[in-house]
Write an enzyme that holds these catalytic residues in place. Structure first.
Site, PDB file in Angstrom:
ATOM      1  N   CYS A  43      91.262  32.427  80.406  1.00  0.00           N
ATOM      2  CA  CYS A  43      91.412  33.266  81.597  1.00  0.00           C
ATOM      3  C   CYS A  43      91.819  32.379  82.783  1.00  0.00           C
ATOM      4  O   CYS A  43      91.446  31.212  82.860  1.00  0.00           O
ATOM      5  CB  CYS A  43      90.096  33.980  81.904  1.00  0.00           C
ATOM      6  SG  CYS A  43      90.230  35.137  83.303  1.00  0.00           S
ATOM      7  N   ASP A  45      90.712  32.570  85.613  1.00  0.00           N
ATOM      8  CA  ASP A  45      89.528  32.392  86.465  1.00  0.00           C
ATOM      9  C   ASP A  45      89.313  30.909  86.798  1.00  0.00           C
ATOM     10  O   ASP A  45      89.256  30.063  85.900  1.00  0.00           O
ATOM     11  CB  ASP A  45      88.300  32.954  85.740  1.00  0.00           C
ATOM     12  CG  ASP A  45      87.102  33.122  86.671  1.00  0.00           C
ATOM     13  OD1 ASP A  45      86.678  32.116  87.269  1.00  0.00           O
ATOM     14  OD2 ASP A  45      86.604  34.253  86.795  1.00  0.00           O
ATOM     15  N   ARG A  47      86.852  29.309  87.533  1.00  0.00           N
ATOM     16  CA  ARG A  47      85.598  28.717  87.072  1.00  0.00           C
ATOM     17  C   ARG A  47      85.638  28.297  85.606  1.00  0.00           C
ATOM     18  O   ARG A  47      84.643  27.799  85.078  1.00  0.00           O
ATOM     19  CB  ARG A  47      84.457  29.730  87.283  1.00  0.00           C
ATOM     20  CG  ARG A  47      84.230  30.077  88.751  1.00  0.00           C
ATOM     21  CD  ARG A  47      83.392  31.322  88.904  1.00  0.00           C
ATOM     22  NE  ARG A  47      84.069  32.525  88.400  1.00  0.00           N
ATOM     23  CZ  ARG A  47      83.550  33.751  88.437  1.00  0.00           C
ATOM     24  NH1 ARG A  47      82.350  33.932  88.941  1.00  0.00           N
ATOM     25  NH2 ARG A  47      84.233  34.774  87.975  1.00  0.00           N
ATOM     26  N   HIS A  99      85.448  34.754  78.914  1.00  0.00           N
ATOM     27  CA  HIS A  99      84.180  34.425  79.577  1.00  0.00           C
ATOM     28  C   HIS A  99      83.470  35.702  79.998  1.00  0.00           C
ATOM     29  O   HIS A  99      84.106  36.687  80.373  1.00  0.00           O
ATOM     30  CB  HIS A  99      84.426  33.507  80.787  1.00  0.00           C
ATOM     31  CG  HIS A  99      85.209  34.147  81.894  1.00  0.00           C
ATOM     32  ND1 HIS A  99      84.632  34.610  83.045  1.00  0.00           N
ATOM     33  CD2 HIS A  99      86.537  34.445  82.006  1.00  0.00           C
ATOM     34  CE1 HIS A  99      85.568  35.129  83.833  1.00  0.00           C
ATOM     35  NE2 HIS A  99      86.731  35.048  83.226  1.00  0.00           N
ATOM     36  N   CYS A 102      83.986  38.542  83.230  1.00  0.00           N
ATOM     37  CA  CYS A 102      85.419  38.450  83.539  1.00  0.00           C
ATOM     38  C   CYS A 102      85.847  39.620  84.449  1.00  0.00           C
ATOM     39  O   CYS A 102      85.645  40.790  84.111  1.00  0.00           O
ATOM     40  CB  CYS A 102      86.220  38.470  82.244  1.00  0.00           C
ATOM     41  SG  CYS A 102      87.998  38.276  82.501  1.00  0.00           S
TER      42      CYS A 102
END
Ligand code: CO
Length: 217
Positions: A43, A45, A47, A99, A102
């Site tokens: 992803c 993302d 993080r 994750h 999400c």
């Protein structure tokens, strides 16, 4: 220059100093060639950065990231990355890593409109529809979302297995293995969903390709 941007460039200088201290010929070696063992589909993302969370060094993971780690068969960007990784770099393992928590998955579960993004999220809604009964039976929204995250990874492992040039590799040998993982934002721990495949037996028959005839043959 804005301070925040400068902090990235300063961070880079500090990282180079550090790396040179720990591994003196690190950059000379990496500049010569890349021989990554892994392809990571994750992803976007911020993080969930592939190398940091696995403690891996630059040079070990070829990376493709998008919202909610989707494998869409009309995404020529993703397919080019996968093709290069499989056919030229000969990676041994492809990891689809989603994750929990999400944002893309949460958005797709809702009935809210996200404008242009809806066109991407519709691929997740397709996954929801495929697993509608199981997901709708989960009352708690967070639990349902987490299960949706896992089922999405399962479907993306399937989508990769449907790629004909990956099936071609399997017909010729053992690699690549495709793995499905999920990362916990709150723990930092990666869970292996035990979805590992290196053949297309788990797919519906209609997705399984025969060996292509040589041109003119
Ligand atoms: Co995400």
């Amino acid at each position: 220059m804005p301070n925040r941007v400068k902090s990235l460039l300063d961070g880079n200088k500090a990282w180079v100093r550090n790396t040179n201290r720990m591994i003196p010929d690190f950059f000379e070696q990496l500049a010569a060639e890349q021989t990554p063992t892994f392809l990571w589909i994750g992803c976007s993302d911020s993080r969930v950065p592939a190398t940091e969370i696995t403690g891996a060094l630059p040079g070990s993971i070829f990376v493709q990231r998008n919202i909610a780690n989707l494998v869409v068969h009309t995404d020529s960007n993703l397919l080019s990355v996968v093709y290069y990784a499989v056919k030229h770099l000969h990676v041994s393992h492809i990891i689809v890593c989603g994750h929990y928590g999400c944002g893309g998955v949460k958005a797709a579960m809702s009935n809210q409109s996200f404008g242009f993004l809806n066109n991407w999220l519709v691929h997740l809604k397709d996954v929801y529809r495929l697993h509608h009964d199981e997901l709708e039976a989960i009352d708690d929204e967070e639990t349902r979302c987490n299960r949706f995250v896992e089922l999405n990874i399962q479907e993306q492992v399937n989508n990769l297995s449907m790629v004909s040039f990956i099936q071609e590799e399997w017909a010729n040998g053992e690699f690549p293995y495709i793995h499905g993982w999920v990362y916990g934002l709150d723990s930092g721990i990666i869970k292996d969903l035990n979805l590992t495949v290196n053949d297309s037996k788990h797919l519906d028959g209609v997705y399984r390709y025969k060996k292509m005839m040589p041109v003119g043959g």
